[in-house]
Motif scaffolding. Sequence first.
Motif, PDB file in Angstrom:
ATOM      1  N   THR A  69       0.808  -1.220   0.000  1.00  0.00           N
ATOM      2  CA  THR A  69       0.000   0.000   0.000  1.00  0.00           C
ATOM      3  C   THR A  69       0.838   1.265   0.000  1.00  0.00           C
ATOM      4  OG1 THR A  69      -0.081  -0.101   2.412  1.00  0.00           O
ATOM      5  CG2 THR A  69      -1.884  -1.156   1.193  1.00  0.00           C
ATOM      6  N   ASP A  70       2.147   1.146   0.079  1.00  0.00           N
ATOM      7  CA  ASP A  70       3.003   2.315   0.215  1.00  0.00           C
ATOM      8  C   ASP A  70       3.294   2.951  -1.135  1.00  0.00           C
ATOM      9  OD1 ASP A  70       4.425   4.214   1.476  1.00  0.00           O
ATOM     10  OD2 ASP A  70       6.167   2.966   1.901  1.00  0.00           O
ATOM     11  N   THR A  71       3.352   4.272  -1.161  1.00  0.00           N
ATOM     12  CA  THR A  71       3.699   5.008  -2.383  1.00  0.00           C
ATOM     13  C   THR A  71       5.068   5.672  -2.260  1.00  0.00           C
ATOM     14  OG1 THR A  71       2.503   6.949  -1.573  1.00  0.00           O
ATOM     15  CG2 THR A  71       1.306   5.435  -3.034  1.00  0.00           C
ATOM     16  N   CYS A  72       5.759   5.438  -1.169  1.00  0.00           N
ATOM     17  CA  CYS A  72       7.109   5.952  -0.963  1.00  0.00           C
ATOM     18  C   CYS A  72       8.078   4.769  -0.923  1.00  0.00           C
ATOM     19  CB  CYS A  72       7.204   6.732   0.347  1.00  0.00           C
ATOM     20  SG  CYS A  72       6.004   8.074   0.521  1.00  0.00           S
ATOM     21  N   TYR A  73       9.360   5.047  -0.984  1.00  0.00           N
ATOM     22  CA  TYR A  73      10.318   3.962  -0.875  1.00  0.00           C
ATOM     23  C   TYR A  73      11.567   4.440  -0.140  1.00  0.00           C
ATOM     24  CZ  TYR A  73      12.746   6.096  -4.911  1.00  0.00           C
ATOM     25  OH  TYR A  73      13.402   6.954  -5.750  1.00  0.00           O
ATOM     26  N   ASP A  74      12.231   3.510   0.544  1.00  0.00           N
ATOM     27  CA  ASP A  74      13.499   3.796   1.204  1.00  0.00           C
ATOM     28  C   ASP A  74      14.612   3.683   0.168  1.00  0.00           C
ATOM     29  OD1 ASP A  74      12.002   3.961   3.459  1.00  0.00           O
ATOM     30  OD2 ASP A  74      12.915   2.277   4.506  1.00  0.00           O
ATOM     31  N   ALA A  75      15.152   4.834  -0.228  1.00  0.00           N
ATOM     32  CA  ALA A  75      16.205   4.837  -1.249  1.00  0.00           C
ATOM     33  C   ALA A  75      17.506   4.272  -0.721  1.00  0.00           C
ATOM     34  CB  ALA A  75      16.412   6.258  -1.760  1.00  0.00           C
TER      35      ALA A  75
END
Length: 567
Positions: free
Chosen positions: A306-312
């Motif tokens: 469900t996430d739209t961000c990511y840990d770069a």
Amino acid sequence: MTQPPPPPPNQPPQQPGFGPPQPPLPPAPQPGYGYPGRPPAPQPGYGYPQQPQPAQPQQPGYGYPAQPAAANPYAQQPGYGYPGGPAAPAPAPAGGRNNAALFIIVAAVVVIALIVGGGIWYSKSSSGGGKKDDTTNSGTGGKGGGGGSEEVPADPASRVLFQVPLPTADDTTVTAGSWLTDKVYAKTGVARIVGYDPDSGAELWTVPLPGPVCYATGHVSTDGRTAVVFQPKMPPKGSSAGCTQVAAIDLNAGRRLWTRTVKSGDVPVNFNDVTVAQQTVAVGGTSGGAAFDLASGKVRWQPKPTDTCYDAGYGGGPKLVAVRRCGSGDTAQLHIQTIDPVSGKVISEYEMTSGIPYASVVSTDPLVVAADVNDSAGDGSGFSDVFSVDNTTGKLRTRISTPGSAYAARCDGIYQVEKCQGVVVGNGRLYLATEEHDGGGGLARTNEIVAFDLATGKQTGQRADAGDNYTITPLRMDGPNVIAYKNPPYDKGAQVVSIDGGSFKETKLLENPATAEVRAVETALSPTTAEVLYARGHLYLSAVYAHAAGSSLSAKEYLVTAFGAGG
């Protein structure tokens, strides 16, 4: 050229790295520490005639007080476009990590115990029971005086302890990764990691890998464990098999503890970042991140659909910090999160101003982040501004302007979040190398290390001069002191010095022979192009690439050259 695979199609094009321009290559994450593509050709030693440098009257002078830092973050800056990128930012989770896609953690445990050269190095301490051992940068030294642990030798003159020839490969291949413990100096080769006796260079063990290492962290747990990302097989020339394998390495015992892969559906995920914080291995990339227990490889957290961000990527060591990216284009926003290494729970969060697309973690405790705001560094260094952040509250303490024309620090926040050179943090201060400038007269060139207060953002007035025709680069902290490397003129040997954190007095710890052979090594393996470790009177210079035979102009090339004081 053997290199990590390209980012997903919805990611931005690769930005130019620091160093000389490279021939066009397929877009790909940067392999390991160092420059994109083939290493640059050796340059003349400092002290040779240089071309006049253009004046920069608009920038503050070297070592002079900087302008006061603004109290608030930058106004919105235009960023790099991200067509088809992630959606608008989502709230940070209250519990474990969220990332861009549902991954399936696939365990492929490979435990290797090789007895080479008469035995295995066994660790003195155990990591069992989930103990949160402190994690340090590789290369910490023995006991000594002056507040630091490095002893001042009676005679700093060094000799060559040993040299390891540069291995050949079918294509340019990453050899990033070098570590030093009380028992072993370990170095990545072509699809292997080898442990050497720190004094003699005798091979103590070899950990073979099915493919080349892509990325390696410099952090080592107190029980001698670290982590790497590598390819699952040797790739065909000019291609990559993907940086999909994550492994923990016991450096003292000389064995691979476990190997893990992460999948999105049926597709293995490529990672371009790895770190160790306490007893956690964290890997990140444009598809998100995951974390594992350092000892067992057990999954600590994994992405959620469900996430739209990511840990770069992540910064490790004493704390674990995530650089989390939300949104795209001019609305992209970075969240700098201090997180619990075991649960992934967010402890504090600092939201950077929209339009700053990349950031690097210089230090996790205290938390210091660098970024190239609005591409204003102008030199591809990824370093125009430094943000000092409170780990507990997530509030900005101060912002420090560090223009690329004045300061020599370089970071690769695009792919490797922790990859910075020319800057260290300690004593509540930021220690930063300046760019070269005119020295004492004639054609002499030099630079300095200057200090900024992380609470006020102002220079402290402390300044360590390299000396005419030397350039000085901070390597790491040693208690309250700064360990620094001095690249020499053409007729001198390199030096390692300890800079007192209070008086800024320099004490020479090591000086290399001023021979043509040693100078050739120092030129090829300088801090800007290689890995440099110093501890307990030992200096290790090591290459980050191997290449095909006959592809270099140098007659002799070395993977490692080790020096010892008391020559």
